[in-house]
Design a protein around this motif. Structure first.
Motif, PDB file in Angstrom:
ATOM      1  N   ASN A  40       0.826  -1.205   0.000  1.00  0.00           N
ATOM      2  CA  ASN A  40       0.000   0.000   0.000  1.00  0.00           C
ATOM      3  C   ASN A  40       0.861   1.255   0.000  1.00  0.00           C
ATOM      4  OD1 ASN A  40      -2.305  -1.679   0.379  1.00  0.00           O
ATOM      5  ND2 ASN A  40      -1.891  -1.713   2.580  1.00  0.00           N
ATOM      6  N   LEU A  41       0.413   2.257  -0.736  1.00  0.00           N
ATOM      7  CA  LEU A  41       1.006   3.589  -0.631  1.00  0.00           C
ATOM      8  C   LEU A  41      -0.125   4.542  -0.311  1.00  0.00           C
ATOM      9  CD1 LEU A  41       0.110   5.061  -3.509  1.00  0.00           C
ATOM     10  CD2 LEU A  41       2.021   3.756  -4.400  1.00  0.00           C
ATOM     11  N   CYS A  42       0.211   5.753   0.105  1.00  0.00           N
ATOM     12  CA  CYS A  42      -0.804   6.745   0.466  1.00  0.00           C
ATOM     13  C   CYS A  42      -0.594   8.029  -0.309  1.00  0.00           C
ATOM     14  CB  CYS A  42      -0.748   7.063   1.957  1.00  0.00           C
ATOM     15  SG  CYS A  42      -1.460   5.792   2.986  1.00  0.00           S
ATOM     16  N   MET A  43      -1.702   8.660  -0.648  1.00  0.00           N
ATOM     17  CA  MET A  43      -1.685   9.997  -1.231  1.00  0.00           C
ATOM     18  C   MET A  43      -2.437  10.896  -0.248  1.00  0.00           C
ATOM     19  SD  MET A  43      -2.530   8.933  -5.175  1.00  0.00           S
ATOM     20  CE  MET A  43      -1.504   7.696  -6.008  1.00  0.00           C
ATOM     21  N   ILE A  44      -1.755  11.896   0.273  1.00  0.00           N
ATOM     22  CA  ILE A  44      -2.337  12.761   1.293  1.00  0.00           C
ATOM     23  C   ILE A  44      -2.557  14.157   0.720  1.00  0.00           C
ATOM     24  CG2 ILE A  44      -2.027  13.736   3.603  1.00  0.00           C
ATOM     25  CD1 ILE A  44      -0.245  11.390   4.272  1.00  0.00           C
ATOM     26  N   GLY A  45      -3.793  14.599   0.766  1.00  0.00           N
ATOM     27  CA  GLY A  45      -4.146  15.910   0.244  1.00  0.00           C
ATOM     28  C   GLY A  45      -5.581  15.888  -0.262  1.00  0.00           C
ATOM     29  N   GLU A  46      -6.186  17.047  -0.356  1.00  0.00           N
ATOM     30  CA  GLU A  46      -7.567  17.128  -0.846  1.00  0.00           C
ATOM     31  C   GLU A  46      -7.620  16.749  -2.326  1.00  0.00           C
ATOM     32  OE1 GLU A  46     -10.166  17.701   0.944  1.00  0.00           O
ATOM     33  OE2 GLU A  46      -9.196  18.319   2.824  1.00  0.00           O
ATOM     34  N   LEU A  55       3.001  12.159  -1.587  1.00  0.00           N
ATOM     35  CA  LEU A  55       2.997  10.702  -1.762  1.00  0.00           C
ATOM     36  C   LEU A  55       3.793  10.055  -0.631  1.00  0.00           C
ATOM     37  CD1 LEU A  55       2.270   8.268  -3.639  1.00  0.00           C
ATOM     38  CD2 LEU A  55       4.534   8.562  -4.662  1.00  0.00           C
ATOM     39  N   VAL A  56       3.201   9.037  -0.012  1.00  0.00           N
ATOM     40  CA  VAL A  56       3.896   8.257   1.013  1.00  0.00           C
ATOM     41  C   VAL A  56       4.212   6.881   0.434  1.00  0.00           C
ATOM     42  CG1 VAL A  56       3.806   7.272   3.323  1.00  0.00           C
ATOM     43  CG2 VAL A  56       2.687   9.465   2.872  1.00  0.00           C
ATOM     44  N   ASP A  57       5.492   6.612   0.259  1.00  0.00           N
ATOM     45  CA  ASP A  57       6.019   5.370  -0.320  1.00  0.00           C
ATOM     46  C   ASP A  57       5.758   5.296  -1.823  1.00  0.00           C
ATOM     47  OD1 ASP A  57       7.230   4.614   2.014  1.00  0.00           O
ATOM     48  OD2 ASP A  57       5.670   3.224   2.629  1.00  0.00           O
ATOM     49  N   ALA A  58       6.469   4.378  -2.477  1.00  0.00           N
ATOM     50  CA  ALA A  58       6.510   4.428  -3.944  1.00  0.00           C
ATOM     51  C   ALA A  58       6.355   3.069  -4.620  1.00  0.00           C
ATOM     52  CB  ALA A  58       7.818   5.105  -4.396  1.00  0.00           C
ATOM     53  N   GLY A  59       5.606   2.176  -3.976  1.00  0.00           N
ATOM     54  CA  GLY A  59       5.157   0.978  -4.670  1.00  0.00           C
ATOM     55  C   GLY A  59       6.209  -0.044  -5.064  1.00  0.00           C
ATOM     56  N   MET A  60       5.777  -0.966  -5.902  1.00  0.00           N
ATOM     57  CA  MET A  60       6.596  -2.085  -6.363  1.00  0.00           C
ATOM     58  C   MET A  60       7.393  -1.706  -7.606  1.00  0.00           C
ATOM     59  SD  MET A  60       5.993  -4.959  -4.493  1.00  0.00           S
ATOM     60  CE  MET A  60       5.913  -6.480  -5.436  1.00  0.00           C
ATOM     61  N   PRO A  61       8.437  -2.473  -7.907  1.00  0.00           N
ATOM     62  CA  PRO A  61       9.184  -2.230  -9.142  1.00  0.00           C
ATOM     63  C   PRO A  61       8.268  -2.244 -10.374  1.00  0.00           C
ATOM     64  CG  PRO A  61      10.381  -3.769  -7.752  1.00  0.00           C
ATOM     65  CD  PRO A  61       9.046  -3.564  -7.112  1.00  0.00           C
ATOM     66  N   ILE A  84       7.839  13.338  -1.817  1.00  0.00           N
ATOM     67  CA  ILE A  84       7.604  11.932  -1.501  1.00  0.00           C
ATOM     68  C   ILE A  84       8.251  11.655  -0.151  1.00  0.00           C
ATOM     69  CG2 ILE A  84       7.991   9.530  -2.197  1.00  0.00           C
ATOM     70  CD1 ILE A  84       8.319  10.590  -5.101  1.00  0.00           C
ATOM     71  N   VAL A  85       7.509  11.071   0.774  1.00  0.00           N
ATOM     72  CA  VAL A  85       8.089  10.681   2.055  1.00  0.00           C
ATOM     73  C   VAL A  85       8.046   9.154   2.151  1.00  0.00           C
ATOM     74  CG1 VAL A  85       7.594  12.831   3.260  1.00  0.00           C
ATOM     75  CG2 VAL A  85       5.876  11.042   3.254  1.00  0.00           C
ATOM     76  N   LEU A  86       9.106   8.592   2.708  1.00  0.00           N
ATOM     77  CA  LEU A  86       9.242   7.140   2.756  1.00  0.00           C
ATOM     78  C   LEU A  86       9.181   6.627   4.195  1.00  0.00           C
ATOM     79  CD1 LEU A  86      12.223   6.662   0.249  1.00  0.00           C
ATOM     80  CD2 LEU A  86       9.775   6.331  -0.211  1.00  0.00           C
ATOM     81  N   THR A  87       8.427   5.550   4.395  1.00  0.00           N
ATOM     82  CA  THR A  87       8.464   4.877   5.689  1.00  0.00           C
ATOM     83  C   THR A  87       9.789   4.151   5.850  1.00  0.00           C
ATOM     84  OG1 THR A  87       7.377   2.893   4.791  1.00  0.00           O
ATOM     85  CG2 THR A  87       5.960   4.588   5.783  1.00  0.00           C
ATOM     86  N   GLY A  95       9.803   0.997  -5.146  1.00  0.00           N
ATOM     87  CA  GLY A  95       9.916   0.324  -6.441  1.00  0.00           C
ATOM     88  C   GLY A  95       9.866   1.219  -7.653  1.00  0.00           C
ATOM     89  N   ALA A  96       9.133   2.331  -7.557  1.00  0.00           N
ATOM     90  CA  ALA A  96       9.010   3.234  -8.713  1.00  0.00           C
ATOM     91  C   ALA A  96       9.608   4.606  -8.439  1.00  0.00           C
ATOM     92  CB  ALA A  96       7.533   3.373  -9.094  1.00  0.00           C
TER      93      ALA A  96
END
Length: 286
Positions: A40-46, A55-61, A84-87, A95-96
């Motif tokens: 899972n990734l998250c998009m935060i904002g209206e 964007l929180v995290d960047a998914g799979m390759p 982009i912020v990463l956990t 990944g992307a």
């Protein structure tokens, strides 16, 4: 500038998806969770604000086009985050990232202890295929673990807990799964983005991942090298009293379901989360 960015030599597409892949859900009006294959990734904002989101995290390759398309669907054509912020920097959370940074030209933030794994200096410990858990644990050595190199595009999160691109949120150091693992918390509504500090699916079990069977679990076992720290991190998150949690793997949890499950996980972490055997379990009692 961008030519200095590169993935590790073991970077590759991983052919594995769950029933949730490609699905997104609005957790709160400004928090959107989207599943890329098994993460899972998250998009935060209206919504419909093309530049006012993070964007929180960047998914799979190889998932860059999927992520960009979903972002534009939610925020409008040519949507571009403020950063982009990463956990953390495990392959399924970055990944992307290189293609996204090149496409959007935005900064990346991660904990200072995670920076060496994101600037080509250090590899993560190899995945533990011997750990108790299931088929995904067995095949985990196939997963990329070499460092990627984001060069100057990645910056350390400020030491005061603030997040430059997320004003109402703070980062919380939740190591164990990785040295610089962080979770993100918003005090105004007690929303938590937990990353892999804990998850809501048994990530080691292929069947449970494929069908997304919902149950509280510790961090994915095959990549977790410090179980004492992991337990402590879960205690920290429980004490925040989150009302909703989005985890790196599995379905969101909220309300009493989250409170009860998180309490159970903290109390029974040695039974629920810590594997009975594995490379990083030996000597834990000492």
């Amino acid at each position: 500038m961008s030519e200095q960015m590169n993935y590790g030599e073991d970077y590759k597409y991983i052919p594995m998806s769950s029933v949730s892949s490609g699905k997104g859900q609005e957790i709160m009006p400004d928090i959107y969770s989207f599943t890329v294959q098994v993460v899972n990734l998250c998009m935060i904002g209206e919504p419909n604000n093309p530049t006012g989101w993070t964007l929180v995290d960047a998914g799979m390759p190889k998932s860059v086009n999927t992520i960009i398309k979903e972002a534009e669907k939610r925020f409008g054509s040519n949507a571009r985050p403020n950063g982009i912020v990463l956990t953390h920097g495990h392959f399924d959370h970055v990944g992307a990232i290189i293609e996204l940074v090149e496409h959007w030209n935005v900064p990346v933030y991660a904990h200072e202890l995670e920076i060496p794994y994101l600037t080509g200096q250090k590899s993560y410990p190899e995945a533990d295929s011997s750990v108790e858990g299931g088929l995904i644990a067995r095949i985990s050595p196939y997963f990329p673990n070499e460092p990627i190199n984001l060069g100057h595009h990645v910056k350390p999160l400020p030491s005061d807990g603030s997040i430059p691109v997320l004003k109402d949120w703070k980062w919380v150091h939740t190591p164990g799964h990785s040295p610089g693992h962080v979770s993100f918390f918003r005090e105004t509504d007690s929303a938590l983005i937990a990353g892999d500090a804990f998850v809501t699916v048994k990530q080691e079990s292929l069947f449970k991942v494929l069908v997304q069977e919902k149950e509280i679990s510790g961090p994915p076992r095959y990549f977790t090298s410090d179980w004492k720290l992991s337990w402590h991190s879960v205690k920290i998150l429980k004490d925040l009293k989150p009302t909703v949690a989005i985890t790196g793997h599995g379905l969101p949890m909220k309300g009493s379901e989250l409170t009860d499950n998180l309490t159970k996980l903290v109390n029974d972490f040695d039974q629920i989360a810590i594997p009975k055997y594995g490379r990083y379990v030996d000597g834990l009692e000492n």
